[in-house]
Every structure is written in C-alpha cells, then in structure tokens.
Design a protein around this motif. Structure first.
Motif, PDB file in Angstrom:
ATOM      1  N   ASN A  97       0.805  -1.222   0.000  1.00 29.58           N
ATOM      2  CA  ASN A  97       0.000   0.000   0.000  1.00 29.58           C
ATOM      3  C   ASN A  97       0.844   1.281   0.000  1.00 29.58           C
ATOM      4  OD1 ASN A  97      -2.502  -1.286  -0.096  1.00 29.58           O
ATOM      5  ND2 ASN A  97      -2.584  -1.524   2.133  1.00 29.58           N
ATOM      6  N   LEU A  98       2.163   1.150   0.181  1.00 25.99           N
ATOM      7  CA  LEU A  98       3.032   2.318   0.092  1.00 25.99           C
ATOM      8  C   LEU A  98       3.146   2.833  -1.340  1.00 25.99           C
ATOM      9  CD1 LEU A  98       5.961   1.183   2.428  1.00 25.99           C
ATOM     10  CD2 LEU A  98       4.165   2.847   2.963  1.00 25.99           C
ATOM     11  N   HIS A  99       2.854   1.963  -2.313  1.00 26.16           N
ATOM     12  CA  HIS A  99       2.976   2.379  -3.710  1.00 26.16           C
ATOM     13  C   HIS A  99       1.659   2.979  -4.191  1.00 26.16           C
ATOM     14  CE1 HIS A  99       3.888   2.376  -7.976  1.00 26.16           C
ATOM     15  NE2 HIS A  99       5.155   2.166  -7.652  1.00 26.16           N
ATOM     16  N   PRO A 100       1.694   4.123  -4.864  1.00 28.51           N
ATOM     17  CA  PRO A 100       0.447   4.776  -5.290  1.00 28.51           C
ATOM     18  C   PRO A 100      -0.406   3.929  -6.232  1.00 28.51           C
ATOM     19  CG  PRO A 100       2.380   5.851  -6.242  1.00 28.51           C
ATOM     20  CD  PRO A 100       2.874   4.942  -5.181  1.00 28.51           C
ATOM     21  N   ASP A 101       0.204   3.031  -6.993  1.00 28.27           N
ATOM     22  CA  ASP A 101      -0.574   2.184  -7.902  1.00 28.27           C
ATOM     23  C   ASP A 101      -1.481   1.205  -7.155  1.00 28.27           C
ATOM     24  OD1 ASP A 101       0.555   3.441 -10.015  1.00 28.27           O
ATOM     25  OD2 ASP A 101       1.570   1.684 -10.844  1.00 28.27           O
ATOM     26  N   ASN A 102      -1.186   0.998  -5.871  1.00 27.11           N
ATOM     27  CA  ASN A 102      -1.989   0.073  -5.070  1.00 27.11           C
ATOM     28  C   ASN A 102      -2.969   0.791  -4.151  1.00 27.11           C
ATOM     29  OD1 ASN A 102      -0.717  -2.213  -6.159  1.00 27.11           O
ATOM     30  ND2 ASN A 102       0.954  -2.092  -4.669  1.00 27.11           N
ATOM     31  N   ALA A 103      -3.181   2.071  -4.397  1.00 28.71           N
ATOM     32  CA  ALA A 103      -4.021   2.877  -3.499  1.00 28.71           C
ATOM     33  C   ALA A 103      -5.465   2.397  -3.443  1.00 28.71           C
ATOM     34  CB  ALA A 103      -3.979   4.349  -3.923  1.00 28.71           C
ATOM     35  N   THR A 104      -5.971   1.886  -4.553  1.00 30.54           N
ATOM     36  CA  THR A 104      -7.368   1.441  -4.582  1.00 30.54           C
ATOM     37  C   THR A 104      -7.493  -0.081  -4.602  1.00 30.54           C
ATOM     38  OG1 THR A 104      -7.409   1.590  -6.999  1.00 30.54           O
ATOM     39  CG2 THR A 104      -8.107   3.543  -5.761  1.00 30.54           C
ATOM     40  N   GLY A 105      -6.414  -0.759  -4.327  1.00 31.61           N
ATOM     41  CA  GLY A 105      -6.390  -2.217  -4.332  1.00 31.61           C
ATOM     42  C   GLY A 105      -5.053  -2.711  -4.844  1.00 31.61           C
TER      43      GLY A 105
END
Length: 219
Positions: A97-105
């Motif tokens: 979840n630290l990576h912005p690409d994983n912000a919504t899942g």
C-alpha cells in the motif's frame, strides 16, 4: 547484524532446487526435513566468516560461490528463505500500500514457478541477479550483473531456496506487486502453493537490502 548478512550471502549462492512431487504429504515431509537439518547460526563456514567485513565476504562469495552451490556446503540454501519472509498478510499489504498504484487495491503481476525456474536456469550462483522490467503494466525479468539497491535484485539461490523449501510445482505462482522505499520502486511477492483440492497456501517475501549472504552474517 553480522550473522544475518553472511547467511544471506550464503543463500544467494545455493544450488537450484529439483522439481518435487505435487502432493500434500510429500511437501510436508520435505518441509519438515528442511526445517530440522541445518543449524544456520553454528555452521562452520558461517563461523569462519564472522570476522570479515562485508566487502571481504562479497569478494569471497564471488570467487568461491561454486562450493556453496555445488559442494558440501550446499545445505546452507535452507538458511536464506526465512531471511526475506514476511510473517503476515497484513505486513505484506502494508508494504504494498506504500505504492500509489496500489491505493485502490493491490495489483499483482503473476508468474508461475516454471517461469521463474526457466529464467534462472542458466544463471550460475551469484554471477548474475534477477531484476525486473515493467512497461505498459507488463512485468518481465531481466539479468542484472551487479547487486544494487537502486532496483529490486533477487539472487538465484534465494529463489531456488523458496522452490526447495516449499517444494513448489510448475503451476505454483509468484504474484509480484510494487512497493516503494526511499522513493525507489521495488517489488515484493506472494507465493501461492496449490493443493490437490485447488485451494492454495500463501507465503510472503520482501526484497534484498544487502548483497547476498551479508544480511544473515551481519545480523
């Protein structure tokens, strides 16, 4: 810290695993045997290296890695897998979840164990590392000549140690996702080991922050 650094180096040069039978009983027996057979803290080779600094250890591994991969010290492969293991899904998810690409899942990019094993098949011990390409949401492998913390680098011995420890079959999966550390994109992964009833067990791993073996040795 010294102990961990050295063991990581030893694992990175370990021999690649043989294909295992895909049954629950075989996998359980293999795991039980692996867990019981090696005293990583008191192995003679690890004790011998404890007074050397990181540069000396790295140089030694480069010159003498074959005796770890193919020789009498090959059993040390069993010590590397636990060093990178993340002990819970919650911790793994928090890193992802630290990576912005994983912000919504959390987004995963999946390779089979056969994909991984095929790619590392012609890598000799520590001669090269496994790195990643990532373009248009497609994950690929590449070979990296020297260990670096500027990108994710995995050693063949580390990946092989997972295959051996978990007794993976060709259909088992490495599910990579992105994280970030100090502003640098990194990859972490979940291993899915499938069972005969088509359910699976999950195991979670992070990335190397030190050259091979140095993590175990320097702890």
């Amino acid at each position: 810290m010294k102990r961990i650094l050295f063991l990581v180096m030893i694992f990175a040069v370990a021999v690649s695993c043989k294909e295992k039978d895909n049954t629950d009983s075989d996998k359980s027996n293999i795991q039980a045997s692996a867990n019981a057979s090696v005293d990583c803290d008191n192995h003679p080779l690890i004790i011998q290296m404890r007074d050397q600094n990181q540069d000396e250890i790295v140089a030694w591994i480069k010159l003498n890695g074959k005796q770890i991969c193919d020789g009498e010290n090959g059993e040390l492969i069993e010590c590397i897998e636990p060093l990178h293991k993340i002990d819970s899904k919650a911790k793994f998810d928090s890193l992802a979840n630290l990576h912005p690409d994983n912000a919504t899942g959390i987004k995963f990019y999946t390779k089979t164990w056969q994909d991984v094993e095929n790619f590392i098949s012609d890598i000799q011990c520590y001669d090269e590392y496994v790195g990643f390409t990532f373009e248009n949401n497609n994950l690929g492998f590449k070979k990296v000549q020297l260990f670096t913390t500027d990108e994710t680098c995995y050693s063949k011995p580390f990946l092989s140690s997972i295959g051996k420890k978990l007794a993976l079959s060709h259909r088992d999966q490495f599910c990579f996702t992105r994280t970030t550390e100090d502003g640098i994109d990194k990859f972490i992964f979940e291993v899915k080991r499938y069972l005969p009833n088509n359910t699976f067990q999950s195991f979670y791993y992070d990335f190397s922050r030190n050259p091979p073996f140095t993590s175990i040795y320097k702890k």
